[in-house]
Design a protein around this motif. Structure first.
Motif, PDB file in Angstrom:
ATOM      1  N   ARG A 153      35.997  12.727  39.607  1.00 31.17           N
ATOM      2  CA  ARG A 153      36.165  13.743  38.562  1.00 31.17           C
ATOM      3  C   ARG A 153      35.290  13.463  37.342  1.00 31.17           C
ATOM      4  O   ARG A 153      34.678  14.373  36.780  1.00 31.17           O
ATOM      5  N   THR A 154      35.173  12.183  36.944  1.00 33.75           N
ATOM      6  CA  THR A 154      34.467  11.850  35.711  1.00 33.75           C
ATOM      7  C   THR A 154      32.965  11.873  35.867  1.00 33.75           C
ATOM      8  O   THR A 154      32.247  12.425  35.029  1.00 33.75           O
ATOM      9  N   LEU A 155      32.427  11.266  36.929  1.00 30.80           N
ATOM     10  CA  LEU A 155      30.979  11.110  37.066  1.00 30.80           C
ATOM     11  C   LEU A 155      30.335  12.112  38.013  1.00 30.80           C
ATOM     12  O   LEU A 155      29.113  12.277  37.993  1.00 30.80           O
ATOM     13  N   PHE A 156      31.101  12.762  38.858  1.00 33.23           N
ATOM     14  CA  PHE A 156      30.514  13.707  39.806  1.00 33.23           C
ATOM     15  C   PHE A 156      31.073  15.124  39.669  1.00 33.23           C
ATOM     16  O   PHE A 156      30.553  16.037  40.297  1.00 33.23           O
ATOM     17  N   GLY A 157      32.104  15.298  38.869  1.00 33.32           N
ATOM     18  CA  GLY A 157      32.705  16.608  38.747  1.00 33.32           C
ATOM     19  C   GLY A 157      32.376  17.298  37.443  1.00 33.32           C
ATOM     20  O   GLY A 157      31.542  18.199  37.383  1.00 33.32           O
TER      21      GLY A 157
END
Length: 551
Positions: free
Chosen positions: A450-454
């Protein structure tokens, strides 16, 4: 050997670099460290023949070191003359020859040191990268991870610099041609580059695709990047600068120049740096708007006055991104224990493959087929599949490919899995130890996706998100290495959380970019973990050294 001691008439020292393209945080001091260590090495070798304290050892004859280094030119890598210019009592060597001419076979530095360069050092940044991979027997492994378009693009770039009528010799061009033949894109590899170019053009016409052309003359569309002059800037987050050291240690940093050069975008390396910075800075508002603080931090990190729209660059850089992704994946796959599981989770309409140890993302792919080469490069380990937004046929395709997995995702009717008798609903194809379910870090894995790819987009307005994924993979690798060094076994998200608001002052000089971090607990942690080591020859900073200090 004489009664008074031992005379060494010939001493050859070979410096071998393994596990990456970097020569460490201080490549200029490499020769000095070798010379400093030489007396102790000789003493250890001949110690049994000496009595008492033995004589003092003195290097009186020329010492020849054989090293293989890239030419400077467009790659940002230093020639041997610059890396080995400092010797005890030696005068600096003359400036390196232009990259259009091969470096001299030998350069005598003084009476105590004689340095030679092994073989012809290619002037092409693309050739440098592929020659290095071939020398380490990793080129075939990288090619197996690349899509056909990328293989054809880099083959064309290499062909532009060889004699079109000369027969092939073993090397990167031959290996790339053989890879295309293996994929049945071409017949058996031809005998000359000219013949190969003709086959590539014929294949492009028959398939309706645009032929891969040698580099030269292409730009990133309407992008105009203005370099930042000397001066000092205050940035709200030092986090982008902290990514550089880990990328240099893994060899990824040195691959950026050659990869972009193959797409004729080396001059746009600062734009790649800006995308990398945006990936770890704040999430865009309304999907695309950046705060002034984030824009300043990204521009400063990239060495620009301001960051232009990256949409055109994201489109032009598409052929180069699989090479960078492959270099990163190889660095992780090489160190993976086949007995340890890999993780798969759904994110951004695709699948993310993650090393369970340290939560290092290895690769993103829109299909199961795209992850299989990475799984095979890791030794075909068991896989833990996280419940989430998975493609509908994900479990069925994994099983059909022979992947042994265990999942907490509820299967569909045709999925060939069976349920385990456990408190938590779990399904498996068999061949996986149920105890491995405890190694599925559901919460941290969801946070990573969620944080780095979303939510974070390097280029929110791009038609596809290939550059976002490449930047996210590189940022995750760096953040994971920082977390591992500081806290041991933590996730990449933790490093981003703790250092995202750490301010810094950045000063640009002619030879260096100096980052000063306020003293305190976080500076002490970074210094203790080795995250503040100097990084020479940063490609998007014009080859300047990135340095860190406190104050």
């Amino acid at each position: 050997m004489t009664a008074g001691g031992i005379t060494v008439h010939h001493c050859a020292v070979r410096v071998v670099r393994r596990g990456g393209w970097s020569w460490g945080p201080d490549p200029r001091g490499l020769l000095q460290r070798v010379l400093d260590a030489l007396p102790d090495l000789l003493a250890a070798e001949f110690g049994e023949h000496l009595t008492g304290d033995g004589p003092d050892l003195e290097v009186t004859e020329p010492v020849r070191l054989s090293v293989r280094l890239a030419a400077r030119g467009t790659s940002g890598l230093e020639p041997a003359g610059l890396v080995l210019e400092r010797v005890a009592g030696a005068d600096p060597v003359p400036p390196a020859a232009p990259v259009s001419a091969p470096p001299p076979a030998q350069s005598t530095m003084d009476a105590t040191a004689d340095v030679s360069v092994v073989g012809d050092v290619p002037a092409s940044a693309v050739a440098v990268l592929f020659e290095e991979l071939a020398a380490r027997d990793e080129l075939a492994a990288l090619l197996a991870l690349l899509p056909e378009e990328a293989v054809r693009t880099y083959l064309a770039a290499l062909l532009a610099e060889v004699d079109s009528e000369r027969a092939f010799s073993p090397g990167p061009v031959a290996e790339l041609a053989a890879e295309l033949a293996r994929r049945r894109v071409l017949p058996e590899p031809p005998t000359t580059p000219a013949e190969l170019l003709g086959l590539l053009e014929t294949h492009a016409r028959e398939s309706g695709e645009q032929a891969a052309t040698p580099v030269g003359g292409r730009t990133s569309g309407d992008v105009a990047a203005v370099p930042r002059p000397t001066g000092e800037t205050r940035v709200g987050s030092v986090l982008p600068f902290l990514l550089v050291g880990p990328l240099a240690r893994t060899g990824y940093l040195d691959a950026i120049g050659p990869a972009l050069s193959g797409a004729d975008l080396l001059g746009d390396a600062p734009l790649f740096a800006a995308a990398l910075a945006y990936q770890v800075l704040g999430e865009p508002h309304r999907g695309w708007r950046r705060t002034p603080e984030d824009e300043t931090a990204a521009a400063t990190f990239a060495g620009l006055e301001s960051v232009p729209d990256l949409t055109a660059f994201a489109r032009q850089a598409a052929p180069a991104l699989p090479v960078l992704d492959g270099v990163l994946a190889l660095s992780l796959c090489r160190g993976h224990d086949p007995g340890d599981p890999l993780l798969v989770t759904g994110v951004d309409d695709g699948l993310l493959l993650v090393d369970a140890a340290g939560l290092f993302p290895i690769a993103w792919s829109s299909t199961v087929e795209g992850l299989l080469p990475h799984w095979e490069a890791c030794g075909r380990p068991p896989v833990l599949v996280r419940d989430g937004p998975l493609p509908s046929a994900c479990l069925r395709e994994l099983a059909a490919a022979g992947v042994r997995f265990l999942t907490d995702a509820r299967p569909l009717r045709d999925d060939p899995v069976s349920r385990l008798s456990s408190r938590t609903p779990l399904w498996t194809t068999g061949g996986v130890e149920p105890r491995l379910a405890a190694e599925l870090p559901a919460g941290p894995l969801d946070d990573l996706a969620r944080t780095l790819f979303g939510g974070h987009r390097a280029v929110p307005r791009a038609e596809d998100h290939a550059l976002d994924h490449t930047a996210a993979l590189a940022a995750s690798l760096s953040l994971g290495m920082i977390s591992g060094r500081l806290w041991g076994g933590e996730t990449p998200v933790l490093a981003r959380t703790r250092f995202a608001d750490l301010e810094a002052t950045v000063r640009f000089t002619r030879d260096a970019v100096r980052v000063r971090i306020p003293l305190g607990r976080r500076h002490a942690d970074l210094d203790r973990g080795g995250a503040l080591a100097d990084v020479p020859d940063v490609v998007w900073l014009g080859g300047r050294t990135l340095t860190f200090s406190g104050g």
